[in-house]
Design an enzyme around this catalytic site. Structure first.
Site, PDB file in Angstrom:
ATOM      1  N   GLY A  48       0.781  -1.244   0.000  1.00  0.00           N
ATOM      2  CA  GLY A  48       0.000   0.000   0.000  1.00  0.00           C
ATOM      3  C   GLY A  48       0.807   1.285   0.000  1.00  0.00           C
ATOM      4  N   ASP A 104       1.160   3.314   4.319  1.00  0.00           N
ATOM      5  CA  ASP A 104      -0.067   3.899   3.778  1.00  0.00           C
ATOM      6  C   ASP A 104      -1.080   4.107   4.892  1.00  0.00           C
ATOM      7  OD1 ASP A 104      -0.184   1.131   4.038  1.00  0.00           O
ATOM      8  OD2 ASP A 104      -1.679   0.893   2.460  1.00  0.00           O
ATOM      9  N   ASP A 107      -3.613   1.078  11.165  1.00  0.00           N
ATOM     10  CA  ASP A 107      -4.991   0.715  11.518  1.00  0.00           C
ATOM     11  C   ASP A 107      -5.016   0.332  12.993  1.00  0.00           C
ATOM     12  OD1 ASP A 107      -7.558  -0.235  11.641  1.00  0.00           O
ATOM     13  OD2 ASP A 107      -7.507  -1.180   9.687  1.00  0.00           O
ATOM     14  N   LYS A 135      -5.735   5.678  11.538  1.00  0.00           N
ATOM     15  CA  LYS A 135      -7.104   5.553  12.045  1.00  0.00           C
ATOM     16  C   LYS A 135      -7.142   6.078  13.465  1.00  0.00           C
ATOM     17  CE  LYS A 135      -9.388   2.820   8.936  1.00  0.00           C
ATOM     18  NZ  LYS A 135      -9.674   1.418   9.208  1.00  0.00           N
ATOM     19  N   ARG A 170      -6.628   0.489  -5.432  1.00  0.00           N
ATOM     20  CA  ARG A 170      -5.358   1.074  -4.986  1.00  0.00           C
ATOM     21  C   ARG A 170      -4.981   2.271  -5.853  1.00  0.00           C
ATOM     22  NH1 ARG A 170      -2.493  -2.426  -1.394  1.00  0.00           N
ATOM     23  NH2 ARG A 170      -2.784  -4.631  -1.846  1.00  0.00           N
TER      24      ARG A 170
HETATM   25  C1  PRP Z   1      -1.882  -2.681   5.648  1.00  0.00           C
HETATM   26  C2  PRP Z   1      -0.973  -1.471   5.785  1.00  0.00           C
HETATM   27  C3  PRP Z   1      -0.182  -1.763   7.016  1.00  0.00           C
HETATM   28  C4  PRP Z   1      -1.118  -2.616   7.843  1.00  0.00           C
HETATM   29  C5  PRP Z   1      -1.727  -1.766   8.898  1.00  0.00           C
HETATM   30  O1  PRP Z   1      -1.236  -3.663   4.928  1.00  0.00           O
HETATM   31  O2  PRP Z   1      -0.147  -1.299   4.661  1.00  0.00           O
HETATM   32  O3  PRP Z   1       1.023  -2.431   6.735  1.00  0.00           O
HETATM   33  O4  PRP Z   1      -2.147  -3.100   6.983  1.00  0.00           O
HETATM   34  O5  PRP Z   1      -2.588  -2.522   9.719  1.00  0.00           O
HETATM   35  P1  PRP Z   1      -2.410  -2.598  11.297  1.00  0.00           P
HETATM   36  O6  PRP Z   1      -2.073  -1.216  11.786  1.00  0.00           O
HETATM   37  O7  PRP Z   1      -3.774  -3.055  11.769  1.00  0.00           O
HETATM   38  O8  PRP Z   1      -1.360  -3.593  11.635  1.00  0.00           O
HETATM   39  P2  PRP Z   1      -1.982  -4.949   4.322  1.00  0.00           P
HETATM   40  O9  PRP Z   1      -1.697  -6.136   5.209  1.00  0.00           O
HETATM   41  O10 PRP Z   1      -3.427  -4.636   4.075  1.00  0.00           O
HETATM   42  O11 PRP Z   1      -1.205  -5.194   2.975  1.00  0.00           O
HETATM   43  P3  PRP Z   1      -1.164  -4.312   1.629  1.00  0.00           P
HETATM   44  O12 PRP Z   1      -0.352  -3.065   1.953  1.00  0.00           O
HETATM   45  O13 PRP Z   1      -0.482  -5.208   0.651  1.00  0.00           O
HETATM   46  O14 PRP Z   1      -2.578  -3.979   1.229  1.00  0.00           O
END
Ligand code: PRP
Length: 185
Positions: A48, A104, A107, A135, A170
């Protein structure tokens, strides 16, 4: 891809492309002021962070190298457990280097907590964090602080500017929420 391409799926645009561009100008100025011309290694967390890495790095006067990590977080459903596996490790040795983690989204914050702890064992000179989105929930749950946050957003499912739903959206230049039918159909 733009608004007209997802017209039926779009609920609300929370951050426009112009909002992001302006905010990254401000953050780039702060990052340049902080590092004072030191060489920095930007580490993008795949996948991301691709968009913010490309946009932010081009706004910096600071000399940067770039590297990438791919992580997989185990969890139930959409909830991360904080147990992380490295799918692709860094190419670079980060010992005594200034590391800037580029995300990116923060969360739950669990991925980043794990990543910072992991990178600290490699003895970098410093670790800083920049993210496009944080978030609001993560603000109190995280035990690591993001140094630069482009936007603090509510706890909704967000797509665009690198964020996906089932690997789609994306490549939207803005960040938005999707209509409910997208998730239920
Ligand atoms: C997303 C983002 C972070 C993570 C955040 O990656 O890029 O690395 O989730 O989540 P958290 O704060 O709850 O740990 P994702 O696993 O969705 O992979 P991607 O970037 O390939 O979509």
């Amino acid at each position: 891809m733009n608004e007209k391409d997802i017209a039926g799926d779009l609920e609300e645009i929370l951050v426009t492309a112009e909002d992001m561009d302006k905010r990254l100008d401000e953050i780039a100025g702060e990052i340049d002021a902080y590092y004072q011309g030191e060489q920095v290694l930007m580490i993008g967390v795949l996948r991301g962070s691709l968009m913010i890495m490309a946009d932010l790095s081009r706004k910096l006067s600071t000399p940067v190298a770039m590297d990438w990590m791919a992580l997989s977080s185990y969890g139930s459903g959409t909830q991360s457990s904080g147990v992380v596996r490295i799918l692709k490790d860094l190419t670079e040795d980060i010992k005594v280097r200034h590391v800037l983690i580029v995300e990116d989204i923060i969360d739950s914050g669990l991925t980043l907590s794990w990543l910072v702890a992991n990178l600290e064992t490699r003895e970098p000179a410093s670790i800083k964090i920049v993210t496009a989105v944080r978030k609001s929930e993560a603000v109190c749950r995280m035990n690591v602080n993001a140094d630069w946050v482009a936007f603090d957003l509510p706890d909704a499912f967000l797509v665009g500017y690198g964020l996906d739903y089932n690997e789609k959206y994306r490549n939207l230049p803005f960040i938005c929420t999707l209509a409910e039918h997208v998730y239920t159909s």
